[in-house]
Design an enzyme around this catalytic site. Structure first.
Site, PDB file in Angstrom:
ATOM      1  N   ARG A  33      23.953  35.850 -28.672  1.00 49.93           N
ATOM      2  CA  ARG A  33      23.030  36.105 -30.237  1.00 49.93           C
ATOM      3  C   ARG A  33      22.248  37.212 -30.044  1.00 49.93           C
ATOM      4  O   ARG A  33      21.940  38.074 -31.106  1.00 49.93           O
ATOM      5  CB  ARG A  33      22.377  34.697 -30.539  1.00 49.93           C
ATOM      6  CG  ARG A  33      23.365  33.747 -31.125  1.00 49.93           C
ATOM      7  CD  ARG A  33      22.413  32.654 -31.737  1.00 49.93           C
ATOM      8  NE  ARG A  33      23.206  31.695 -32.571  1.00 49.93           N
ATOM      9  CZ  ARG A  33      23.080  30.369 -32.554  1.00 49.93           C
ATOM     10  NH1 ARG A  33      22.113  29.742 -31.789  1.00 49.93           N
ATOM     11  NH2 ARG A  33      23.930  29.550 -33.304  1.00 49.93           N
ATOM     12  N   LYS A 217      36.460  15.334 -39.954  1.00 54.05           N
ATOM     13  CA  LYS A 217      36.426  14.708 -41.140  1.00 54.05           C
ATOM     14  C   LYS A 217      36.647  15.410 -42.551  1.00 54.05           C
ATOM     15  O   LYS A 217      36.424  16.816 -42.314  1.00 54.05           O
ATOM     16  CB  LYS A 217      35.141  13.964 -41.510  1.00 54.05           C
ATOM     17  CG  LYS A 217      34.633  13.055 -40.432  1.00 54.05           C
ATOM     18  CD  LYS A 217      33.014  12.731 -40.666  1.00 54.05           C
ATOM     19  CE  LYS A 217      32.780  11.487 -39.852  1.00 54.05           C
ATOM     20  NZ  LYS A 217      31.380  11.538 -39.700  1.00 54.05           N
ATOM     21  N   GLY A 380      31.414  26.947 -34.806  1.00 57.24           N
ATOM     22  CA  GLY A 380      31.236  26.630 -33.491  1.00 57.24           C
ATOM     23  C   GLY A 380      32.532  26.339 -32.643  1.00 57.24           C
ATOM     24  O   GLY A 380      32.940  26.836 -31.735  1.00 57.24           O
ATOM     25  N   GLY A 403      26.998  26.852 -40.136  1.00 55.81           N
ATOM     26  CA  GLY A 403      26.694  26.595 -41.733  1.00 55.81           C
ATOM     27  C   GLY A 403      26.868  27.616 -42.613  1.00 55.81           C
ATOM     28  O   GLY A 403      27.387  27.371 -43.687  1.00 55.81           O
TER      29      GLY A 403
HETATM   30  P1  AMP Z   1      33.941  19.449 -37.325  1.00 58.83           P
HETATM   31  O1  AMP Z   1      32.470  19.608 -36.465  1.00 58.83           O
HETATM   32  O2  AMP Z   1      34.080  18.573 -38.157  1.00 58.83           O
HETATM   33  O3  AMP Z   1      34.661  20.997 -37.168  1.00 58.83           O
HETATM   34  O4  AMP Z   1      34.851  19.041 -35.874  1.00 58.83           O
HETATM   35  C1  AMP Z   1      35.087  19.099 -34.792  1.00 58.83           C
HETATM   36  C2  AMP Z   1      35.333  18.213 -33.928  1.00 58.83           C
HETATM   37  O5  AMP Z   1      36.435  17.514 -34.346  1.00 58.83           O
HETATM   38  C3  AMP Z   1      35.571  18.344 -32.324  1.00 58.83           C
HETATM   39  O6  AMP Z   1      34.625  18.118 -31.461  1.00 58.83           O
HETATM   40  C4  AMP Z   1      36.975  17.651 -32.265  1.00 58.83           C
HETATM   41  O7  AMP Z   1      36.871  16.669 -30.947  1.00 58.83           O
HETATM   42  C5  AMP Z   1      37.108  16.539 -33.333  1.00 58.83           C
HETATM   43  N1  AMP Z   1      38.538  16.256 -33.528  1.00 58.83           N
HETATM   44  C6  AMP Z   1      39.530  17.007 -33.738  1.00 58.83           C
HETATM   45  N2  AMP Z   1      40.478  16.272 -33.902  1.00 58.83           N
HETATM   46  C7  AMP Z   1      40.268  14.974 -33.956  1.00 58.83           C
HETATM   47  C8  AMP Z   1      40.862  13.676 -33.852  1.00 58.83           C
HETATM   48  N3  AMP Z   1      42.291  13.628 -34.121  1.00 58.83           N
HETATM   49  N4  AMP Z   1      40.039  12.432 -33.720  1.00 58.83           N
HETATM   50  C9  AMP Z   1      38.690  12.693 -33.535  1.00 58.83           C
HETATM   51  N5  AMP Z   1      38.288  13.952 -33.366  1.00 58.83           N
HETATM   52  C10 AMP Z   1      38.809  14.899 -33.501  1.00 58.83           C
END
Ligand code: AMP
Length: 423
Positions: A33, A217, A380, A403
């Protein structure tokens, strides 16, 4: 005003940067940064200005926490700028003496803005449910204006270069701009690059445009997914959200992550995609395991790892990565793209056994970029993927904003940009 056209000679510039760097035992563990802000800061010095740099660090929530003092990083900032000294004002709201003494070519760093709750403008120590909350909020907003006015009083011009906080309407990121004329406020070089990168994937789109959304999610990405359905030609949905879609069609997903209250949201995404003619690409198969320890991100001894169709995962097994068929499908969908946006991994890439899906995506993006595509990587985790697979130099642009980037992709106008451009 555009920074390249501004005459900084003899002027004091107050610059909002993102120096929220991780520090362990007094040492900066990642200075990305700081390096990100250097071009803007150097430009102002070269053009004859004096620098008043301001930033937040961590979440002190209005308290003066010494471990979050920006005083710790003056040496690192001086080294990054190639100057002998970076002066420090230990109270950002009472820095008149330090500012008055500042000469062209000199640099003053203000203490952590978030030592003052006025920076964020949220009332402290009172819950939203409290009947007195609204009055407290109003009072805090008035104090925030005073705080912003005080910061503005230090300088002749204002430069906003903190993309990481541009989605926040804080005193230093947006409110302060009200106290400068249009000719004396501008975006910094980093912000200009970030805004141009977002514009390349949302504004002036070269087609085909392939967007890849992963992560854990559906719920946290739905705003972006909906916006992308109006823009992308193909949308790859991967990662944990795969199983909410599979479940919505009555699939068997074993122990895989699922949002049972978002099944209708998933079906609606499919319906919208059809209506808008967007090709949805989802993983036909999944690499599954019955013993991932999410705490240590390791597979427990004796656990089974196997591939199954994403909608036929046996009980006890958990879908943790895109399977081999999915990897091929993703790579094929990315090939030939002219614009690419990637946010969120295709699997639990933190664990070596489940990196293949994200790696396949990263490599396909690198190849398409080599063939002339513009690729923007943001958020990230996808940035961490690129670093892990050595792809950082093989994509067009890696955003510094988490974000902020996501909100920009959702189509929201960022307060930090609006404050300058008056949108
Ligand atoms: P996000 O912050 O929503 O972009 O999610 C990133 C996180 O999603 C990472 O830490 C991954 O480990 C997790 N992730 C990706 N695929 C899966 C999965 N099939 N089951 C659980 N966590 C997951």
């Amino acid at each position: 005003m555009e920074i390249k056209n501004y005459d900084f000679t003899g002027k004091k510039a107050i610059v909002r940067v993102d120096f929220n760097v991780p520090i362990q035992d007094g040492k900066i563990t990642d200075d990305t940064r700081i390096r990100g802000a250097v071009p803007t800061l150097k430009l102002i010095l070269e053009k004859g200005g004096a620098l008043i740099i301001m930033s937040h660090m961590g979440k002190p929530k209005g308290k003066k926490k010494p471990e979050l003092s920006l005083g710790q990083i003056t040496g690192a900032v001086a080294a990054a700028l190639g100057v002998k000294e970076v002066k420090f004002a230990a109270d950002c709201a009472n820095a008149d003496a330090e500012v008055a003494a500042l000469k062209p070519g000199e640099v003053l760093l203000l203490e952590n803005l978030r030592y003052y709750p006025e920076e964020e403008g949220k009332p402290v120590g009172i819950e939203k449910e409290d009947p007195a909350y609204d009055a407290a909020k109003k009072e805090m907003k008035a104090k925030q204006k005073e705080f912003a006015k005080k910061l503005a009083s230090y300088a002749d011009c204002y430069v906003m270069d903190a993309f990481g906080t541009a989605h926040r309407k804080h005193a230093s990121t947006a409110v302060i701009a009200d106290y400068f004329d249009a000719n004396d406020k501008m975006l910094g070089l980093l912000m200009e690059k970030e805004v141009a990168a977002v514009d390349a994937v949302l504004g002036d789109i070269k087609r085909p445009f392939v967007a890849i959304m992963g992560g854990s999610k559906v719920s946290s990405k739905i705003g972006i997914i909906e916006n992308l359905l109006g823009k992308a030609d193909k949308l790859i949905l991967c990662g944990g959200m795969t199983y909410t879609f599979a479940k919505a069609h009555g699939g068997e997903i074993g122990n895989s992550i699922v949002e049972m209250d978002k099944l209708d949201v998933a079906l609606n995404v499919e319906k919208l995609a059809k209506e808008k003619g967007v090709e949805l690409v989802m993983a036909p198969d999944a690499t599954c395991c019955d013993g991932l320890d999410f705490g240590t991100m390791t597979v427990k001894a004796g656990s089974k790892i196997a591939n199954y169709p994403s909608n036929a995962i046996p009980a006890g097994m958990e879908g943790l990565d895109a399977g081999p068929e999915a990897q091929k499908a993703f790579a094929a969908a990315i090939k030939g793209a002219k614009t690419i946006l990637w946010n969120g991994p295709a699997g639990v890439f933190e664990c070596d056994e489940f990196t293949a899906g994200s790696k396949a995506i990263g490599e396909a993006i690198a190849e398409a970029t080599k063939a002339g595509a513009f690729s923007l990587i943001g958020g990230g985790d996808s940035v961490a993927c690129c670093t892990k697979f050595g792809l950082t130099d093989k994509v067009s642009y890696i955003s510094t904003g988490g974000g902020a980037l996501l909100e920009a992709i959702e189509g929201k106008v960022l307060p930090g940009v609006a404050a300058i451009k008056g949108e």
